[in-house]
Motif scaffolding. Structure first.
Motif, PDB file in Angstrom:
ATOM      1  N   PRO A 361      10.520  57.644  -4.202  1.00 22.87           N
ATOM      2  CA  PRO A 361       8.972  57.398  -5.307  1.00 22.87           C
ATOM      3  C   PRO A 361       8.856  57.029  -5.635  1.00 22.87           C
ATOM      4  O   PRO A 361       9.473  57.724  -7.296  1.00 22.87           O
ATOM      5  N   GLY A 362       7.467  56.261  -5.928  1.00 22.70           N
ATOM      6  CA  GLY A 362       6.777  56.025  -7.074  1.00 22.70           C
ATOM      7  C   GLY A 362       6.815  56.935  -7.944  1.00 22.70           C
ATOM      8  O   GLY A 362       6.172  56.775  -8.603  1.00 22.70           O
ATOM      9  N   ARG A 372      10.798  52.904  -5.132  1.00 23.63           N
ATOM     10  CA  ARG A 372      11.113  52.025  -6.571  1.00 23.63           C
ATOM     11  C   ARG A 372      12.613  51.890  -5.326  1.00 23.63           C
ATOM     12  O   ARG A 372      13.760  52.645  -4.636  1.00 23.63           O
ATOM     13  N   ILE A 373      12.828  50.260  -5.068  1.00 22.38           N
ATOM     14  CA  ILE A 373      14.106  49.870  -4.575  1.00 22.38           C
ATOM     15  C   ILE A 373      15.495  49.563  -5.532  1.00 22.38           C
ATOM     16  O   ILE A 373      14.972  48.372  -6.315  1.00 22.38           O
ATOM     17  N   SER A 374      16.465  50.334  -5.679  1.00 27.34           N
ATOM     18  CA  SER A 374      17.006  49.339  -6.891  1.00 27.34           C
ATOM     19  C   SER A 374      17.949  48.174  -5.769  1.00 27.34           C
ATOM     20  O   SER A 374      18.417  48.433  -4.671  1.00 27.34           O
ATOM     21  N   TYR A 375      18.536  47.138  -6.339  1.00 26.62           N
ATOM     22  CA  TYR A 375      19.305  46.119  -5.765  1.00 26.62           C
ATOM     23  C   TYR A 375      20.368  46.788  -6.389  1.00 26.62           C
ATOM     24  O   TYR A 375      21.331  44.611  -5.872  1.00 26.62           O
ATOM     25  N   ALA A 376      20.870  46.961  -6.780  1.00 25.93           N
ATOM     26  CA  ALA A 376      22.186  47.131  -7.576  1.00 25.93           C
ATOM     27  C   ALA A 376      23.482  47.386  -6.451  1.00 25.93           C
ATOM     28  O   ALA A 376      24.051  48.904  -6.480  1.00 25.93           O
ATOM     29  N   THR A 377      23.306  46.537  -5.016  1.00 28.48           N
ATOM     30  CA  THR A 377      24.232  46.481  -4.057  1.00 28.48           C
ATOM     31  C   THR A 377      24.235  45.867  -3.550  1.00 28.48           C
ATOM     32  O   THR A 377      23.914  44.869  -3.647  1.00 28.48           O
ATOM     33  N   SER A 378      25.148  46.083  -2.217  1.00 28.31           N
ATOM     34  CA  SER A 378      25.490  44.373  -2.232  1.00 28.31           C
ATOM     35  C   SER A 378      24.854  43.369  -0.755  1.00 28.31           C
ATOM     36  O   SER A 378      24.226  44.379  -0.633  1.00 28.31           O
ATOM     37  N   LEU A 379      24.807  42.528  -0.886  1.00 31.77           N
ATOM     38  CA  LEU A 379      23.875  41.544  -0.118  1.00 31.77           C
ATOM     39  C   LEU A 379      23.878  42.168   1.291  1.00 31.77           C
ATOM     40  O   LEU A 379      22.397  42.100   1.880  1.00 31.77           O
ATOM     41  N   GLN A 380      24.495  42.008   1.572  1.00 33.49           N
ATOM     42  CA  GLN A 380      24.726  43.105   2.920  1.00 33.49           C
ATOM     43  C   GLN A 380      23.599  44.455   3.419  1.00 33.49           C
ATOM     44  O   GLN A 380      23.155  44.289   4.270  1.00 33.49           O
ATOM     45  N   GLU A 381      23.947  45.369   1.760  1.00 31.80           N
ATOM     46  CA  GLU A 381      23.724  46.461   2.353  1.00 31.80           C
ATOM     47  C   GLU A 381      21.895  46.551   2.378  1.00 31.80           C
ATOM     48  O   GLU A 381      21.378  46.621   2.588  1.00 31.80           O
TER      49      GLU A 381
END
Ligand SMILES: Cc1ncc(COP(=O)(O)O)c(C=O)c1O
Length: 397
Positions: A361-362, A372-381
């Motif tokens: 949550p912001g 906040r969304i972290s995109y330190a995860t795979s493209l599939q996820e």
């Protein structure tokens, strides 16, 4: 139990708490998409691990100089000379247990009760709590998506008071990923030149930048600020070494030795063999950093595209770091899952229960309208998580 007043003025780190929650849910077999990670999902490069193993073999298992081993402090000074043309001596470097610890020590060493600390908001959760722990007063400057989550020189000028002691700069920043260009940073530095305050420059995401964006050190842009700027950095994000806990502060010797004194009465040195690994990280070949950034860039493009396709959601395409901070205010006030969504926290809760997707949550970063969304995860996820969020939003109507 009577707790100290100090312990009551701060909150526990929400990001660490949520990461633990995600881990616990996964351990129960729940198919969760975890968008909370504040760390690269890549492994530490092998050459860095090897350096640590070799150090252990050689018996590097004892206390070191509180400030860090000399070759690591030397490696830090060489990095700054090579990358920014900045000359620092080894006495102007403190190695701590992560960048967070380096910041904490400096706040303790330089902030007095009543001192105001200017923090552009949204902000990384720890700055305001570190200011509070030192008795300081966080003074937030609110930024908005329409301005790229960046403050203007006029806003900085307007926040300065006779009590201003420090200005926190975090570019690229957590949680928005926003970063200041050469000209924007120069303009801010002109304001800072006019006021006798400290500049606390948290450059931890300096290497995680996209589309040819160039990172600039504020000290290199405006050398007049050198004597009152502390730079913070760490091997955590650039080299996928979050668990190793090595970070550092770089600045005037008096500030560094006061922070080292505080460290000497708390943790002592950062872990001996992790310091050796950090030398390898900083001084060795830098190819893995670029490979990691290339991967992050693909992920950023995917997630921003997916979020833009969701009705009512807006999202800045950030210049750096590995977070996006979409605005979910169009969902607020609506009924979802039998409850009225009253806050970004409620939206996060709804995505968790309805879609099995966990974001942050912001509110804890100073925004009631964003998550906040972290995109330190795979493209599939990322695909899976966005698909689920989109479906959950469709249900709201
Ligand atoms: C903006 C910012 N600064 C500092 C840190 C501290 O990182 P570390 O203590 O792992 O070096 C983080 C970690 O999330 C961060 O996002």
């Amino acid at each position: 139990m009577k707790l100290s007043e100090r312990s009551k003025v701060i909150k526990p780190s929400v990001t660490l708490a949520l990461a633990a929650k995600a881990q616990a849910m996964r351990a129960q077999g729940i198919d969760l998409v975890n968008f909370t990670a504040g760390e690269p999902d890549f492994d530490t490069p092998q050459r860095i691990k090897d350096a640590a193993v070799e150090a252990l073999r050689k018996g590097m298992t004892k206390y070191t100089d509180v400030r860090g081993i000399e070759p690591l402090r030397q490696a830090v000074t060489e990095k700054y000379l090579k990358e920014f043309g900045l000359r620092y001596s080894k006495d102007e470097v403190l190695i701590s247990c992560g960048g967070k610890h380096a910041l904490y020590n400096i706040f303790q060493a330089l902030i007095d009760p009543g001192d105001e600390v200017i923090i552009p908001s949204p902000y990384w959760v720890s700055y305001s709590d570190m200011a509070l722990l030192a008795g300081g007063v966080p003074r937030l400057i609110r930024t908005i998506e329409q301005n790229g989550f960046r403050i203007t020189p006029e806003e900085l000028e307007g926040a300065m008071t006779s009590k201003t002691r420090a200005f926190v700069l975090n570019s690229p920043g957590n949680p928005t990923g926003a970063a200041y260009s050469h000209d924007e940073l120069t303009a801010l530095s002109r304001v800072l030149e006019q006021h006798e305050c400290l500049i606390l420059s948290d450059d931890i995401y300096e290497k995680i930048i996209y589309d040819g964006f160039r990172f600039h050190s504020i000290v290199a842009l405006n050398p007049k600020l050198r004597e009152r700027t502390i730079i913070f950095n760490s091997v955590s994000k650039s080299y996928a070494m979050t668990g190793w806990r090595i970070g550092y502060a770089l600045g005037p010797a008096a500030a560094i030795s006061a922070a080292a004194k505080i460290q000497s009465q708390s943790t002592s040195n950062a872990t001996s063999f992790a310091q050796v690994a950090a030398i390898e990280a900083l001084a060795g070949p830098q190819d893995e950093v670029q490979q990691m950034v290339n991967e992050f860039q693909k992920r950023r493009e995917l997630i921003v595209k997916r979020l833009h396709a969701m009705p009512g959601i807006t999202c800045l395409n950030p210049q750096g770091a590995f977070y996006v901070f979409p605005n979910v205010s169009s969902l607020l006030g609506k009924e979802a899952g039998g409850k009225k969504l009253a806050s970004a926290g409620d939206v996060v809760e709804y995505f968790l229960t309805e879609a099995r997707v966990l974001a942050v949550p912001g509110e804890d970063f100073g925004s009631t309208e964003n998550i906040r969304i972290s995109y330190a995860t795979s493209l599939q996820e990322i695909e899976k998580g966005c698909e689920r969020i989109a479906a959950a939003i469709r249900k709201i109507g």
